[in-house]
Design an enzyme around this catalytic site. Structure first.
Site, short mmCIF file in Angstrom:
data_model
loop_
_atom_site.label_atom_id
_atom_site.label_comp_id
_atom_site.label_asym_id
_atom_site.label_seq_id
_atom_site.Cartn_x
_atom_site.Cartn_y
_atom_site.Cartn_z
N GLY A 153 -29.44 32.20 14.63
CA GLY A 153 -30.64 32.29 14.26
C GLY A 153 -31.45 31.20 14.31
N HIS A 203 -34.36 27.95 4.89
CA HIS A 203 -34.87 27.10 5.62
C HIS A 203 -36.50 27.37 5.23
CE1 HIS A 203 -32.31 25.40 8.70
NE2 HIS A 203 -31.68 26.01 9.64
N GLN A 232 -38.29 25.68 11.95
CA GLN A 232 -38.04 24.66 12.92
C GLN A 232 -38.37 24.38 13.80
OE1 GLN A 232 -33.48 26.76 11.72
NE2 GLN A 232 -33.27 25.04 13.04
N HIS A 283 -27.97 31.45 4.96
CA HIS A 283 -28.68 30.11 6.13
C HIS A 283 -29.94 30.43 6.58
CE1 HIS A 283 -27.94 26.22 9.00
NE2 HIS A 283 -29.03 26.88 9.34
N GLU A 284 -30.60 31.47 6.71
CA GLU A 284 -32.14 31.53 7.44
C GLU A 284 -33.42 31.59 6.28
OE1 GLU A 284 -32.12 30.03 10.26
OE2 GLU A 284 -30.34 30.33 11.04
N CYS A 316 -26.27 23.31 12.90
CA CYS A 316 -27.86 23.80 12.37
C CYS A 316 -29.07 23.29 13.60
CB CYS A 316 -28.27 23.66 11.01
SG CYS A 316 -30.47 24.03 10.83
N LEU A 317 -29.52 23.97 14.06
CA LEU A 317 -30.18 23.25 15.75
C LEU A 317 -31.20 22.05 14.76
CD1 LEU A 317 -31.41 26.92 17.34
CD2 LEU A 317 -29.63 24.91 17.09
NI NI Z 1 -30.38 26.05 10.42
#
Ligand code: NI
Length: 195
Positions: free
Chosen positions: A46, A138, A51, A134-135, A92-93
């Site tokens: 995702g 964000h 991000q 999670h998304e 998470c990236l």
């Molecule tokens: Ni993330």
């Protein structure tokens, strides 16, 4: 299309409430293509627009079981009292190399608009439900590490301090080299992690 640099924890864009996209989803086709390419480049499951530095309410997802796409202006309904059968170790990236298990609902309903601007309505469980939670976090300025508790929270905070990500974007070339284990969604054998 282009692989975009991913913003890291400490960058204010990750903490901002995103703006609604509205009906004009078509104008973001290029952005969506870049987000999908960026997500795929790191084998993530995702990617949320903040991000990559864009404070708009959309995210891309791919649970590697056939569920893949984009959601604009998501609304998430969480089924209270449910928990995932097989809790996912999230990463998470934007918080490379840190992971932990977050308490998440096992079943959620996601509504919004898809790539064509058409209504989207998905009831998800398992990994996909965790991805959606999670998304959407964000898009509201929350990172998974905010939701860790107890020892796993302390450990994550310690690792974040140690790594001193600073306020900079990480190039995905570095990211690839740094291994996929940090990508929530880099599904490791026997362990599913990170977005
Ligand atoms: Ni993330």
């Amino acid at each position: 299309m282009a692989v975009l640099p991913v913003r890291l924890i400490g960058d204010p864009v990750l903490r901002a409430q995103t703006s609604e996209v509205g009906a004009e989803t078509a104008r973001y086709a290029g952005l969506v293509a870049d987000m999908l390419e960026t997500m795929d480049a790191v084998r993530g499951v995702g990617l949320a627009a903040p991000q990559i530095g864009v404070s708009l309410a959309l995210f891309t997802y791919d649970d590697r079981e056939g569920n893949r796409g984009v959601c604009f202006d998501p609304v998430l309904e969480v089924e209270e009292g449910t928990a995932p059968e097989d809790p996912v170790r999230e990463g998470c990236l934007s918080v490379p190399e840190v992971s932990g298990v977050v308490e998440r609902a096992g079943t959620v309903r996601l509504t919004g608009r898809d790539a064509d601007g058409q209504p989207l309505d998905i009831t998800a469980s398992g990994l996909l439900a965790t991805i959606f939670q999670h998304e959407v976090d964000h898009l509201n300025g929350h990172l998974f590490v905010d939701r860790l508790r107890g020892e796993s929270k302390k450990e994550a905070m310690r690792q974040i301090r140690q790594r001193d990500y600073g306020n900079k974007a990480q190039s995905l070339a570095q990211k690839r080299a740094a291994a996929v284990s940090s990508a929530f969604g880099a599904a490791l054998p026997g362990e599913r992690s990170g977005r």
